[in-house]
Motif scaffolding. Structure first.
Motif, PDB file in Angstrom:
ATOM      1  N   ALA A   2       0.832  -1.196   0.000  1.00  0.00           N
ATOM      2  CA  ALA A   2       0.000   0.000   0.000  1.00  0.00           C
ATOM      3  C   ALA A   2       0.866   1.245   0.000  1.00  0.00           C
ATOM      4  CB  ALA A   2      -0.936   0.009   1.205  1.00  0.00           C
ATOM      5  N   PHE A   3       0.503   2.193  -0.840  1.00  0.00           N
ATOM      6  CA  PHE A   3       1.090   3.525  -0.823  1.00  0.00           C
ATOM      7  C   PHE A   3       0.172   4.376   0.045  1.00  0.00           C
ATOM      8  CE2 PHE A   3       2.976   1.555  -4.435  1.00  0.00           C
ATOM      9  CZ  PHE A   3       4.194   2.193  -4.644  1.00  0.00           C
ATOM     10  N   ASN A   4       0.694   4.864   1.164  1.00  0.00           N
ATOM     11  CA  ASN A   4      -0.194   5.413   2.185  1.00  0.00           C
ATOM     12  C   ASN A   4       0.537   6.430   3.052  1.00  0.00           C
ATOM     13  OD1 ASN A   4      -2.516   5.731   3.681  1.00  0.00           O
ATOM     14  ND2 ASN A   4      -2.524   3.669   4.539  1.00  0.00           N
ATOM     15  N   LEU A   5      -0.237   7.287   3.698  1.00  0.00           N
ATOM     16  CA  LEU A   5       0.314   8.144   4.742  1.00  0.00           C
ATOM     17  C   LEU A   5       0.642   7.286   5.951  1.00  0.00           C
ATOM     18  CD1 LEU A   5      -2.166  11.143   4.382  1.00  0.00           C
ATOM     19  CD2 LEU A   5       0.217  11.086   3.662  1.00  0.00           C
ATOM     20  N   SER A   6       1.687   7.614   6.659  1.00  0.00           N
ATOM     21  CA  SER A   6       2.218   6.702   7.680  1.00  0.00           C
ATOM     22  C   SER A   6       1.882   7.144   9.098  1.00  0.00           C
ATOM     23  CB  SER A   6       3.733   6.570   7.532  1.00  0.00           C
ATOM     24  OG  SER A   6       4.342   7.850   7.572  1.00  0.00           O
ATOM     25  N   LEU A   7       0.619   6.975   9.462  1.00  0.00           N
ATOM     26  CA  LEU A   7       0.207   7.306  10.820  1.00  0.00           C
ATOM     27  C   LEU A   7       0.057   6.078  11.709  1.00  0.00           C
ATOM     28  CD1 LEU A   7      -2.484  10.101  10.428  1.00  0.00           C
ATOM     29  CD2 LEU A   7      -0.131  10.336  11.153  1.00  0.00           C
ATOM     30  N   TYR A   8      -0.454   4.997  11.141  1.00  0.00           N
ATOM     31  CA  TYR A   8      -0.889   3.883  11.974  1.00  0.00           C
ATOM     32  C   TYR A   8      -0.047   2.622  11.852  1.00  0.00           C
ATOM     33  CZ  TYR A   8      -5.230   6.319  13.052  1.00  0.00           C
ATOM     34  OH  TYR A   8      -6.152   7.206  13.510  1.00  0.00           O
ATOM     35  N   THR A   9       1.083   2.686  11.195  1.00  0.00           N
ATOM     36  CA  THR A   9       1.877   1.471  10.996  1.00  0.00           C
ATOM     37  C   THR A   9       2.230   0.794  12.316  1.00  0.00           C
ATOM     38  OG1 THR A   9       2.850   2.618   9.123  1.00  0.00           O
ATOM     39  CG2 THR A   9       3.876   0.557   9.767  1.00  0.00           C
ATOM     40  N   GLN A  10       2.495   1.571  13.338  1.00  0.00           N
ATOM     41  CA  GLN A  10       2.931   1.003  14.607  1.00  0.00           C
ATOM     42  C   GLN A  10       1.847   0.151  15.270  1.00  0.00           C
ATOM     43  OE1 GLN A  10       2.490   4.172  13.927  1.00  0.00           O
ATOM     44  NE2 GLN A  10       1.347   5.220  15.519  1.00  0.00           N
ATOM     45  N   ASN A  11       0.610   0.270  14.814  1.00  0.00           N
ATOM     46  CA  ASN A  11      -0.484  -0.504  15.408  1.00  0.00           C
ATOM     47  C   ASN A  11      -0.566  -1.932  14.871  1.00  0.00           C
ATOM     48  OD1 ASN A  11      -1.115   1.810  16.786  1.00  0.00           O
ATOM     49  ND2 ASN A  11      -2.839   2.375  15.487  1.00  0.00           N
ATOM     50  N   TYR A  12       0.230  -2.257  13.856  1.00  0.00           N
ATOM     51  CA  TYR A  12       0.184  -3.577  13.242  1.00  0.00           C
ATOM     52  C   TYR A  12       1.575  -4.203  13.324  1.00  0.00           C
ATOM     53  CZ  TYR A  12      -4.225  -1.839  11.337  1.00  0.00           C
ATOM     54  OH  TYR A  12      -5.478  -1.316  11.196  1.00  0.00           O
ATOM     55  N   GLU A  13       1.717  -5.244  14.131  1.00  0.00           N
ATOM     56  CA  GLU A  13       3.031  -5.812  14.416  1.00  0.00           C
ATOM     57  C   GLU A  13       3.694  -6.434  13.189  1.00  0.00           C
ATOM     58  OE1 GLU A  13       2.629  -8.575  17.582  1.00  0.00           O
ATOM     59  OE2 GLU A  13       2.107  -7.051  19.087  1.00  0.00           O
ATOM     60  N   ASP A  14       2.892  -6.995  12.282  1.00  0.00           N
ATOM     61  CA  ASP A  14       3.455  -7.731  11.150  1.00  0.00           C
ATOM     62  C   ASP A  14       3.788  -6.827   9.962  1.00  0.00           C
ATOM     63  OD1 ASP A  14       4.280 -10.112   9.864  1.00  0.00           O
ATOM     64  OD2 ASP A  14       2.378 -10.237   8.800  1.00  0.00           O
ATOM     65  N   LEU A  15       3.440  -5.552  10.035  1.00  0.00           N
ATOM     66  CA  LEU A  15       3.644  -4.670   8.899  1.00  0.00           C
ATOM     67  C   LEU A  15       5.052  -4.089   8.869  1.00  0.00           C
ATOM     68  CD1 LEU A  15       0.365  -2.606   8.395  1.00  0.00           C
ATOM     69  CD2 LEU A  15       1.100  -4.704   7.284  1.00  0.00           C
ATOM     70  N   LYS A  16       5.623  -4.099   7.676  1.00  0.00           N
ATOM     71  CA  LYS A  16       6.882  -3.421   7.422  1.00  0.00           C
ATOM     72  C   LYS A  16       6.569  -2.181   6.588  1.00  0.00           C
ATOM     73  CE  LYS A  16      10.564  -5.225   7.775  1.00  0.00           C
ATOM     74  NZ  LYS A  16      11.649  -5.114   8.780  1.00  0.00           N
ATOM     75  N   HIS A  17       7.410  -1.186   6.668  1.00  0.00           N
ATOM     76  CA  HIS A  17       7.152   0.011   5.880  1.00  0.00           C
ATOM     77  C   HIS A  17       8.463   0.668   5.484  1.00  0.00           C
ATOM     78  CE1 HIS A  17       7.873   2.868   9.297  1.00  0.00           C
ATOM     79  NE2 HIS A  17       7.618   1.772   9.968  1.00  0.00           N
ATOM     80  N   ARG A  18       8.411   1.420   4.375  1.00  0.00           N
ATOM     81  CA  ARG A  18       9.587   2.111   3.861  1.00  0.00           C
ATOM     82  C   ARG A  18       9.188   3.545   3.505  1.00  0.00           C
ATOM     83  NH1 ARG A  18      12.573  -1.035  -0.673  1.00  0.00           N
ATOM     84  NH2 ARG A  18      12.933  -2.360   1.144  1.00  0.00           N
TER      85      ARG A  18
END
Length: 303
Positions: A144-160
Motif C-alpha cells: 500500500a502507498f499510504n500516509l504513515s500514521l498507523y503502521t505502529q499498530n500492526y506488528e506484522d507490517l513493514k514500511h519504507r
C-alpha cells in the motif's frame, strides 16, 4: 503415460532408430523399447511399425507425434512460468493506494514498473488511510502507498519511507482566511471540517482528528465525511466547510476559481508535512512484493 515417455517417443520418431534414440536420451536400447511398448499399451494402439531392419510411424504414431511435441513445449513453458513466478518476475500483485493519490504521478510509477515487469499482473485498490492497513493485515492487499500514521499498530507490517508531502488548507472563495499566504493548524480551530472518512465512524477514529489535535491543539468540528476527494472539494467550494489535504490531492486545483489552497506552516515557518510510505505485511509470501520494493529503492521516487 508421462512426459519422459513422450520425450522417448519423440526421439524415436525423429530418429526412426531405437539405438540412436536411446543414446540421445542417455538410456539403454532395452529401456527405450520397454518405454515405447508401455506407452503404446497405455494409448491402446501401435505407434511404430518395426522389425529388425526397419522402423516407421503408424498413422496413429504420426498424429501422436504432433500432439506429443506440443505437450512437451507447453510443459516447458509451464515450468518456465513457474520458475519466473517463484522469482517474482511473473505473478500477481495487488497494490493499494490512499484516496486522492490518483491526482499525483502515481500512474507514472505504475507504468514504469509494469514496463520493467510486464508479466506481473497488477490489481489496484483505492481506500482511506486506516482501511489500507486493514487490507494489508488481512491479506487482501500486498502493498500500500499510504500516509504513515498507523503502521505502529500492526506488528506484522513493514514500511519504507518514500517522501514527505506538505499539508494544505482548502477554503472557499470569500472565506475570511482565503487571502492569507499561509496558515497554521490553530488558525482553523473554529472552522467546520469536511474530511475523507467512511460514514459511521466515531471522531476518535478519524485521522484528521488526531492530526488537528496533535498539531493545533483542538478537536475539529466535523460536519461531513466523504470518500472521494472530488466530493470534499465540491463541498468546500460550496461553502459547507474547510478541508486539510496533502499537496498531491489538490495540486491540480490550486488555480481553480472556486477553491483557495493555502499552505500550512509550523510555528518555526517550516511546512507542515506528513510522511508518505509504502507498507507491506512481512509474512506475505508473494515474491512479486520484493520486486516492487527493489524497483522503488533503485529508482528515484519523485511526485
Amino acid at each position: 503415460m508421462n512426459l519422459k515417455q513422450m520425450e522417448y517417443f519423440v526421439a524415436a520418431a525423429e530418429q526412426l532408430n531405437f539405438t540412436r534414440a536411446a543414446k540421445k536420451c542417455f538410456i539403454s536400447q532395452t529401456a527405450m523399447t520397454l518405454q515405447i511398448r508401455s506407452l503404446e499399451e497405455k494409448i491402446g494402439v501401435p505407434l511404430f511399425v518395426r522389425d529388425k531392419h526397419h522402423v516407421e510411424l503408424t498413422a496413429a504414431g504420426k498424429v501422436y507425434l504432433n500432439e506429443a511435441r506440443a505437450v512437451l513445449v507447453r510443459a516447458e513453458e509451464a515450468a518456465k512460468l513457474a520458475r519466473t513466478a517463484a522469482e517474482g518476475v511473473a505473478g500477481e500483485l495487488t497494490i493499494g493506494f490512499i484516496r486522492g493519490y490518483e491526482q499525483s504521478r502515481f500512474s507514472e510509477t505504475l507504468r514504469s514498473f509494469h514496463e520493467a515487469y510486464p508479466n506481473i499482473s497488477i490489481h489496484l485498490l483505492r481506500e482511506n488511510m486506516s482501511a489500507l492497513y486493514e487490507l494489508l493485515d488481512n491479506g487482501t492487499c500486498d502493498l500500500a502507498f499510504n500516509l504513515s500514521l498507523y503502521t505502529q499498530n500492526y506488528e506484522d507490517l513493514k514500511h519504507r519511507f518514500l517522501k514527505r508531502f506538505p499539508m494544505m488548507a482548502v477554503l472557499y472563495p470569500g472565506h475570511t482566511l482565503a487571502g492569507e499566504s499561509h496558515l497554521m493548524y490553530r488558525d482553523l480551530a473554529r472552522e467546520d471540517f469536511i474530511i475523507m472518512q467512511p460514514q459511521g465512524r466515531s471522531n476518535d477514529e478519524a485521522e484528521e482528528v488526531l492530526i488537528c489535535y496533535n498539531k493545533g491543539g483542538f478537536i475539529p468540528n466535523i460536519v461531513a465525511r466523504e470518500r472521494e476527494v472530488q466530493t470534499v472539494l465540491l463541498e468546500v467550494s460550496a461553502g459547507f466547510g474547510v478541508a486539510i489535504l496533502p499537496e498531491y490531492a489538490v495540486r491540480h486545483y490550486r488555480n481553480a476559481r472556486n477553491l483557495v489552497v493555502v499552505p500550512l506552516l509550523r510555528a518555526d515557518g517550516s511546512p507542515e508535512e506528513l510522511d508518505f510510505e509504502i507498507a507491506w505485511r512481512q509474512s506475505n509470501p508473494n515474491p512479486a512484493i520484493e520486486k516492487l520494493l527493489q524497483w522503488v529503492e533503485t529508482h528515484e521516487y519523485v511526485e
